[in-house]
Design an enzyme around this catalytic site. Structure first.
Site, PDB file in Angstrom:
ATOM      1  N   GLY A 286       0.798  -1.219   0.000  1.00  0.00           N
ATOM      2  CA  GLY A 286       0.000   0.000   0.000  1.00  0.00           C
ATOM      3  C   GLY A 286       0.832   1.270   0.000  1.00  0.00           C
ATOM      4  O   GLY A 286       0.282   2.371  -0.013  1.00  0.00           O
ATOM      5  N   ASP A 287       2.160   1.150   0.044  1.00  0.00           N
ATOM      6  CA  ASP A 287       3.022   2.347   0.016  1.00  0.00           C
ATOM      7  C   ASP A 287       4.218   2.029  -0.883  1.00  0.00           C
ATOM      8  O   ASP A 287       4.109   1.196  -1.773  1.00  0.00           O
ATOM      9  CB  ASP A 287       3.406   2.742   1.452  1.00  0.00           C
TER      10      ASP A 287
ATOM     11  N   GLY B 144       1.430  -0.602  -5.375  1.00  0.00           N
ATOM     12  CA  GLY B 144       2.352   0.084  -4.483  1.00  0.00           C
ATOM     13  C   GLY B 144       2.620   1.479  -5.002  1.00  0.00           C
ATOM     14  O   GLY B 144       2.027   1.904  -5.992  1.00  0.00           O
ATOM     15  N   HIS B 145       3.522   2.190  -4.335  1.00  0.00           N
ATOM     16  CA  HIS B 145       3.813   3.572  -4.718  1.00  0.00           C
ATOM     17  C   HIS B 145       5.152   3.713  -5.429  1.00  0.00           C
ATOM     18  O   HIS B 145       5.726   4.791  -5.497  1.00  0.00           O
ATOM     19  CB  HIS B 145       3.766   4.495  -3.493  1.00  0.00           C
ATOM     20  N   GLY B 146       5.688   2.593  -5.927  1.00  0.00           N
ATOM     21  CA  GLY B 146       6.901   2.657  -6.722  1.00  0.00           C
ATOM     22  C   GLY B 146       8.168   2.492  -5.925  1.00  0.00           C
ATOM     23  O   GLY B 146       8.151   2.120  -4.749  1.00  0.00           O
TER      24      GLY B 146
END
Ligand code: NAG
Ligand code: NAG
Ligand code: NAG
Ligand code: NAG
Ligand code: NAG
Length: 406
Positions: free
Chosen positions: A222-223, A245-247
């Site tokens: 989730g991040d 995800g956030h990369g």
């Protein structure tokens, strides 16, 4: 008679080998199973004390290598614990074959130290096996008041020459893994998995550490899949599947006017599938220091949002990309071999502050198209200098002079 003699000699040799294993002559390998130290492994009784005792035996074991075995087919319920060095043994090994679970109810956590499983000051630690580490984080994610801050599942602090491989980590209350103050670490074949909407569940966070390799791992969370924080230098990230995800992010850095540095990062052959960012650098306004020598190469994009993004105004969201304030200097950043689709029309965002801005940004051999059929993508670019060659979309503020040396 001869046979009996042979038998006796063999028997004595066997005894000697066994004894030397246990009392550590510097060559043998001693094995310590948590079940022999009172662990139950039913997922209900607290096995923390048994783990601490078994760890004490491993860590205190002569010069030889010593292995803590967490056996298969069992589930060990653990409160927050610190497995700490320095150790007598030169080569401590934690073999995770079974499952470790955290208390599912935040209110029964007995300690609020910011971490669940902490490995502290252990040199040459090898932690491997096909086992599972489950933070049972779902009750922490809903924002309800809990007595502790949401803890990171596993931290390695001052664990030089760390090797971590094979494990599966699930559902941490906060980040999955944090590596801090560590020189030389090798992470491979990890599976990290938390839901797309779980807050702050970074895959791997690294700070104040050098020479770290992370490869052949699958991170869905989730991040950030991987976040590189202050004092992180010489990092290789290879063959990582990230998404959701956030990369893979450098930063955020320079909050509260801090001095922060990250240098020497190579991200190679990674994919971003359905992520909210791909290759990201984020710094706060007002920070000092630098981010430099960063190379993202051979990156596959599958409907990624913000596939390439530098955001020097990380705390200025909602405002214009252009900002007159200062930030850390971002320089010598290369993007090459990006291929695939963007879920945003704005596929490339280079949002640098007026001073010092972004210097020597290089792009070559990139082709990013829209994940929506028939749509175009574009790049937005402010306060950056550098070159862009053979790159789609065109990056307006970078020079396309192909005579420039790469
Ligand atoms: C990272 O990769 C580069 C290029 O392949 C290599 O020269 C360097 O030694 C690697 N560094 C680490 C810490 O693995
Ligand atoms: C960031 O790391 C550098 C170098 O290791 C150190 O000098 C500096 O104090 C760190 N900054 C913060 C805010 O911790
Ligand atoms: C790139 O990574 C994928 C897995 O993500 C792997 O199958 C492939 O072999 C890698 N290619 C190279 C050139 O390392
Ligand atoms: C991307 O992620 C989606 C959803 O998880 C999955 O169905 C798909 O197979 C993935 N694509 C690739 C190329 O890995
Ligand atoms: C620009 O960055 C590249 C890649 O890091 C580096 O090789 C090159 O020397 C830099 N150029 C200048 C003029 O600093």
């Amino acid at each position: 008679m001869k046979n009996i003699q042979k038998f006796v000699i063999r028997f004595i040799v066997l005894i000697c080998i066994t004894l030397s294993n246990y009392f550590g002559t510097g060559h043998g390998e001693a094995v310590f199973n948590v079940l022999d130290y009172g662990a139950v492994g039913d997922g209900i009784q607290d096995d923390s004390q048994a783990f601490l005792k078994a760890w004490g035996a491993v860590c205190g074991q002569g010069e030889s290598s010593a292995t803590l075995v967490i056996p298969a087919g069992k589930t060990f319920l653990l409160q927050p614990i610190d497995l700490a060095g320095p150790c007598q043994t030169n080569s401590p090994h934690v073999q995770v074959l079974g499952k470790m679970v955290a208390p599912a109810d935040p209110n029964v956590w007995e300690k609020c130290g910011g971490f669940w499983l902490s490995f502290l000051s252990i040199q040459n630690l090898i932690m491997d096996g096909s086992g599972e580490i489950d933070g049972q984080g779902s009750s922490w994610w809903n924002g309800k008041q809990t007595k502790c801050q949401r803890p990171i599942a596993v931290q390695f602090n001052k664990c030089n020459n760390l090797q971590l491989s094979g494990l599966t980590l699930l559902n941490p209350p906060n980040a999955h893994i944090q590596i801090f103050g560590t020189n030389s670490a090798y992470l491979a074949n990890l599976h990290l998995n938390a839901p797309e909407d779980s807050p702050n569940t970074d895959g791997i966070k690294i700070g104040a550490s050098t020479y770290v390799q992370i490869h052949d791992s699958v991170i869905a969370t989730g991040d950030d899949c991987i976040a590189l924080l202050n004092g992180t230098n010489y990092i290789n990230i290879t063959n990582i599947a990230c998404g959701p995800g956030h990369g893979i992010s450098v930063g955020s850095l320079g909050g509260n006017g801090d001095y922060s540095v990250v240098e020497g990062v190579r991200v190679y052959n990674c994919s971003f599938n359905g992520t909210t960012n791909g290759a990201r650098i984020k710094t706060y306004q007002g920070g000092r220091g630098y981010v430099r020598k960063i190379h993202f190469d051979k990156i596959t994009l599958i409907a990624a949002q913000n596939p390439i993004i530098i955001d020097q105004n990380y705390n200025a969201h909602g405002n214009s990309n252009i900002n007159q304030e200062t930030s850390l200097e971002v320089s010598d950043v290369t993007y090459s071999g990006f291929e695939g689709t963007s879920a945003d029309e704005q596929a490339i965002t280079i949002a640098c502050s007026a001073s010092p801005g972004c210097l020597n940004i290089t792009m070559y051999g990139n082709k990013i198209t829209s994940s929506a059929p028939g749509k175009d993508v574009f790049a937005s670019c402010n306060n950056a200098k550098g070159t862009s060659i053979d790159t789609v979309p065109i990056v307006p503020c970078l020079s396309s002079n192909s005579n420039v040396q790469l």
